[in-house]
Design a protein around this motif. Structure first.
Motif, PDB file in Angstrom:
ATOM      1  N   LYS A   1       0.835  -1.207   0.000  1.00 18.72           N
ATOM      2  CA  LYS A   1       0.000   0.000   0.000  1.00 18.72           C
ATOM      3  C   LYS A   1       0.869   1.257   0.000  1.00 18.72           C
ATOM      4  O   LYS A   1       0.591   2.217  -0.726  1.00 18.72           O
ATOM      5  CB  LYS A   1      -0.918  -0.001   1.207  1.00 18.72           C
ATOM      6  CG  LYS A   1      -1.992  -1.077   1.173  1.00 18.72           C
ATOM      7  CD  LYS A   1      -2.806  -1.078   2.453  1.00 18.72           C
ATOM      8  CE  LYS A   1      -3.866  -2.193   2.436  1.00 18.72           C
ATOM      9  NZ  LYS A   1      -4.612  -2.237   3.731  1.00 18.72           N
ATOM     10  N   LEU A   2       1.915   1.243   0.833  1.00 23.49           N
ATOM     11  CA  LEU A   2       2.789   2.415   0.926  1.00 23.49           C
ATOM     12  C   LEU A   2       3.535   2.666  -0.387  1.00 23.49           C
ATOM     13  O   LEU A   2       3.760   3.810  -0.780  1.00 23.49           O
ATOM     14  CB  LEU A   2       3.795   2.237   2.061  1.00 23.49           C
ATOM     15  CG  LEU A   2       3.221   2.246   3.481  1.00 23.49           C
ATOM     16  CD1 LEU A   2       4.305   1.893   4.501  1.00 23.49           C
ATOM     17  CD2 LEU A   2       2.632   3.610   3.814  1.00 23.49           C
ATOM     18  N   ARG A   3       3.910   1.597  -1.060  1.00 21.19           N
ATOM     19  CA  ARG A   3       4.671   1.717  -2.303  1.00 21.19           C
ATOM     20  C   ARG A   3       3.763   1.856  -3.521  1.00 21.19           C
ATOM     21  O   ARG A   3       4.253   2.038  -4.637  1.00 21.19           O
ATOM     22  CB  ARG A   3       5.556   0.476  -2.497  1.00 21.19           C
ATOM     23  CG  ARG A   3       6.639   0.319  -1.464  1.00 21.19           C
ATOM     24  CD  ARG A   3       7.347  -1.036  -1.625  1.00 21.19           C
ATOM     25  NE  ARG A   3       8.419  -1.185  -0.660  1.00 21.19           N
ATOM     26  CZ  ARG A   3       9.669  -0.758  -0.829  1.00 21.19           C
ATOM     27  NH1 ARG A   3       9.986  -0.177  -1.982  1.00 21.19           N
ATOM     28  NH2 ARG A   3      10.578  -0.914   0.096  1.00 21.19           N
ATOM     29  N   GLU A   4       2.446   1.730  -3.288  1.00 15.37           N
ATOM     30  CA  GLU A   4       1.480   1.738  -4.381  1.00 15.37           C
ATOM     31  C   GLU A   4       1.816   0.614  -5.376  1.00 15.37           C
ATOM     32  O   GLU A   4       1.767   0.799  -6.602  1.00 15.37           O
ATOM     33  CB  GLU A   4       1.459   3.097  -5.085  1.00 15.37           C
ATOM     34  CG  GLU A   4       0.988   4.218  -4.180  1.00 15.37           C
ATOM     35  CD  GLU A   4       0.914   5.544  -4.914  1.00 15.37           C
ATOM     36  OE1 GLU A   4       1.405   5.615  -6.072  1.00 15.37           O
ATOM     37  OE2 GLU A   4       0.368   6.492  -4.337  1.00 15.37           O
ATOM     38  N   GLY A   5       2.162  -0.527  -4.804  1.00 16.28           N
ATOM     39  CA  GLY A   5       2.475  -1.703  -5.614  1.00 16.28           C
ATOM     40  C   GLY A   5       3.970  -1.955  -5.690  1.00 16.28           C
ATOM     41  O   GLY A   5       4.770  -1.014  -5.644  1.00 16.28           O
TER      42      GLY A   5
ATOM     43  N   HIS B   1       4.601 -13.784  -8.972  1.00 15.50           N
ATOM     44  CA  HIS B   1       4.839 -13.039 -10.207  1.00 15.50           C
ATOM     45  C   HIS B   1       4.273 -11.644 -10.007  1.00 15.50           C
ATOM     46  O   HIS B   1       3.517 -11.380  -9.074  1.00 15.50           O
ATOM     47  CB  HIS B   1       4.217 -13.746 -11.413  1.00 15.50           C
ATOM     48  CG  HIS B   1       2.734 -13.636 -11.470  1.00 15.50           C
ATOM     49  ND1 HIS B   1       2.085 -12.764 -12.312  1.00 15.50           N
ATOM     50  CD2 HIS B   1       1.758 -14.278 -10.783  1.00 15.50           C
ATOM     51  CE1 HIS B   1       0.769 -12.875 -12.140  1.00 15.50           C
ATOM     52  NE2 HIS B   1       0.547 -13.795 -11.222  1.00 15.50           N
ATOM     53  N   LEU B   2       4.675 -10.733 -10.867  1.00 19.94           N
ATOM     54  CA  LEU B   2       4.252  -9.340 -10.716  1.00 19.94           C
ATOM     55  C   LEU B   2       3.349  -8.908 -11.870  1.00 19.94           C
ATOM     56  O   LEU B   2       3.664  -9.123 -13.042  1.00 19.94           O
ATOM     57  CB  LEU B   2       5.481  -8.422 -10.673  1.00 19.94           C
ATOM     58  CG  LEU B   2       6.244  -8.365  -9.364  1.00 19.94           C
ATOM     59  CD1 LEU B   2       7.499  -7.557  -9.529  1.00 19.94           C
ATOM     60  CD2 LEU B   2       5.372  -7.744  -8.270  1.00 19.94           C
ATOM     61  N   GLU B   3       2.225  -8.342 -11.501  1.00 23.81           N
ATOM     62  CA  GLU B   3       1.314  -7.694 -12.447  1.00 23.81           C
ATOM     63  C   GLU B   3       0.857  -6.404 -11.815  1.00 23.81           C
ATOM     64  O   GLU B   3       0.713  -6.305 -10.599  1.00 23.81           O
ATOM     65  CB  GLU B   3       0.103  -8.575 -12.769  1.00 23.81           C
ATOM     66  CG  GLU B   3       0.405  -9.796 -13.598  1.00 23.81           C
ATOM     67  CD  GLU B   3      -0.842 -10.603 -13.892  1.00 23.81           C
ATOM     68  OE1 GLU B   3      -1.954 -10.090 -13.610  1.00 23.81           O
ATOM     69  OE2 GLU B   3      -0.733 -11.740 -14.346  1.00 23.81           O
ATOM     70  N   LYS B   4       0.631  -5.420 -12.624  1.00 21.18           N
ATOM     71  CA  LYS B   4       0.137  -4.144 -12.123  1.00 21.18           C
ATOM     72  C   LYS B   4      -1.254  -4.337 -11.553  1.00 21.18           C
ATOM     73  O   LYS B   4      -2.126  -4.939 -12.185  1.00 21.18           O
ATOM     74  CB  LYS B   4       0.087  -3.104 -13.260  1.00 21.18           C
ATOM     75  CG  LYS B   4      -0.094  -1.675 -12.799  1.00 21.18           C
ATOM     76  CD  LYS B   4       1.182  -1.129 -12.191  1.00 21.18           C
ATOM     77  CE  LYS B   4       1.021   0.359 -11.883  1.00 21.18           C
ATOM     78  NZ  LYS B   4       2.211   0.927 -11.242  1.00 21.18           N
ATOM     79  N   GLU B   5      -1.454  -3.853 -10.307  1.00 25.17           N
ATOM     80  CA  GLU B   5      -2.751  -4.005  -9.703  1.00 25.17           C
ATOM     81  C   GLU B   5      -3.755  -3.074 -10.357  1.00 25.17           C
ATOM     82  O   GLU B   5      -3.491  -1.898 -10.584  1.00 25.17           O
ATOM     83  CB  GLU B   5      -2.658  -3.706  -8.197  1.00 25.17           C
ATOM     84  CG  GLU B   5      -3.927  -4.020  -7.445  1.00 25.17           C
ATOM     85  CD  GLU B   5      -3.753  -3.817  -5.954  1.00 25.17           C
ATOM     86  OE1 GLU B   5      -4.682  -4.186  -5.198  1.00 25.17           O
ATOM     87  OE2 GLU B   5      -2.720  -3.277  -5.549  1.00 25.17           O
ATOM     88  N   ASN B   6      -4.923  -3.608 -10.671  1.00 19.02           N
ATOM     89  CA  ASN B   6      -5.943  -2.797 -11.333  1.00 19.02           C
ATOM     90  C   ASN B   6      -6.585  -1.819 -10.354  1.00 19.02           C
ATOM     91  O   ASN B   6      -6.830  -2.140  -9.202  1.00 19.02           O
ATOM     92  CB  ASN B   6      -7.025  -3.709 -11.915  1.00 19.02           C
ATOM     93  CG  ASN B   6      -6.451  -4.601 -13.031  1.00 19.02           C
ATOM     94  OD1 ASN B   6      -5.525  -4.184 -13.726  1.00 19.02           O
ATOM     95  ND2 ASN B   6      -7.007  -5.808 -13.189  1.00 19.02           N
TER      96      ASN B   6
END
Length: 293
Positions: free
Chosen positions: A258-262, A288-293
């Motif tokens: 949350k602090l890093r905004e992902g 794995h990493l995906e941009k959170e919607n």
């Protein structure tokens, strides 16, 4: 003073005399009617002998339990303490340790005696417990055997699959005995197969050196198929399914997210409070990493 006055007693004196007479009578009765003579105790010698034998038998069992038992062992790994327990002198132990420092291996009881110079009598006592790794098998040639001894890593194409290797094949590796090979197989079976070689770190008792020895000849060629978790959207319940992540750590990971905004990389997990940095290579197998919607 009249003679009669000598036989006059007060009431208390008369009571005392009467009590004394009663006690005399009682003690006389006890003396005459109760037999105080000691009788000889009759001992059943057969029962006594049986009891003594049982006690001696129990003593022997207890002494046998307390004896230091010797189990089969690889003489290449005899320590100072182990050697002393076996009855070796300090000089004999030092010769063995010096031989091992040269990266040489003892492969027979005869060679053990040549190196340590122990007596024939001591060799006769301890050699039945020697257990040398079965380095040769029908599927391996003499060249392969030498390679195992020298710990020269094979190319990937020649390595055996860590997900199909047997305990006996693992025991050909320097530093891997029956106990460690069984642990590796049990870990593999319990987890449904290895995903990558790095998971060997989670097998209790494997040192980095032994892991290097294993991965010189074995590697994961048919990795276990898993569904990776998106680090940027995973809930606590999903994160705790990953090895080395508990609920406290899962909450910390989400707070940092949350602090890093992902997260932009898995490496950023190292900044999370109480994150097991030495286990990150294992943990990232499940992420794995995906941009959170």
């Amino acid at each position: 003073m009249s003679f009669k006055s000598q036989f006059l007693f007060s009431k208390a004196q008369r009571n005392g005399i009467f009590l004394l007479l009663i006690l005399i009578v009682i003690f006389q009765c006890i003396y005459f009617f109760i037999d105080f003579s000691s009788k000889d105790v009759q001992v059943n010698k057969e029962d006594l002998s049986r009891f003594v034998r049982e006690v001696d038998s129990l003593k022997e069992i207890e002494l046998e339990k307390r004896k230091t038992k010797t189990f089969p062992f690889n003489p290449n790994y005899i320590t100072d303490y182990k050697g002393a327990v076996l009855g070796m002198s300090n000089e004999e132990i030092d010769r063995l340790l010096e031989f091992r420092k040269q990266k040489k291996w003892i492969n027979s009881a005869k060679q053990f005696q040549e190196v340590t110079r122990i007596s024939d009598s001591l060799l006769k006592v301890i050699s039945p417990y020697f257990k040398f790794p079965e380095r040769l098998a029908n599927t391996y040639s003499k060249t392969n055997f030498d390679t195992f001894i020298n710990n020269k890593s094979k190319p990937f194409s020649q390595k055996l699959d860590l997900n199909t290797v047997t305990a006996r094949q693992l025991q050909r590796i320097n530093g891997v005995g029956k106990v460690l090979s069984d642990r590796i197989i049990k870990f593999r079976n319990k987890s449904g197969g290895f995903i990558a070689d790095v998971q060997l770190q989670d097998v209790y008792g494997l040192t980095p050196k032994v892991i290097d020895n294993i991965t010189s000849y074995f590697t994961v060629k048919t990795p276990k198929i898993i569904k990776k978790i998106n680090l940027n959207s995973a809930t606590v319940d999903y994160l705790v399914t990953i090895p080395h992540i508990d609920y406290d750590l899962a909450y910390e990971i989400i707070e940092q997210r949350k602090l890093r905004e992902g997260y932009k990389s898995v490496e950023e997990l190292k900044k999370v409070k109480d994150f097991p940095i030495n286990k990150i290579k294992i943990i990232e197998l499940y992420l794995h990493l995906e941009k959170e919607n």
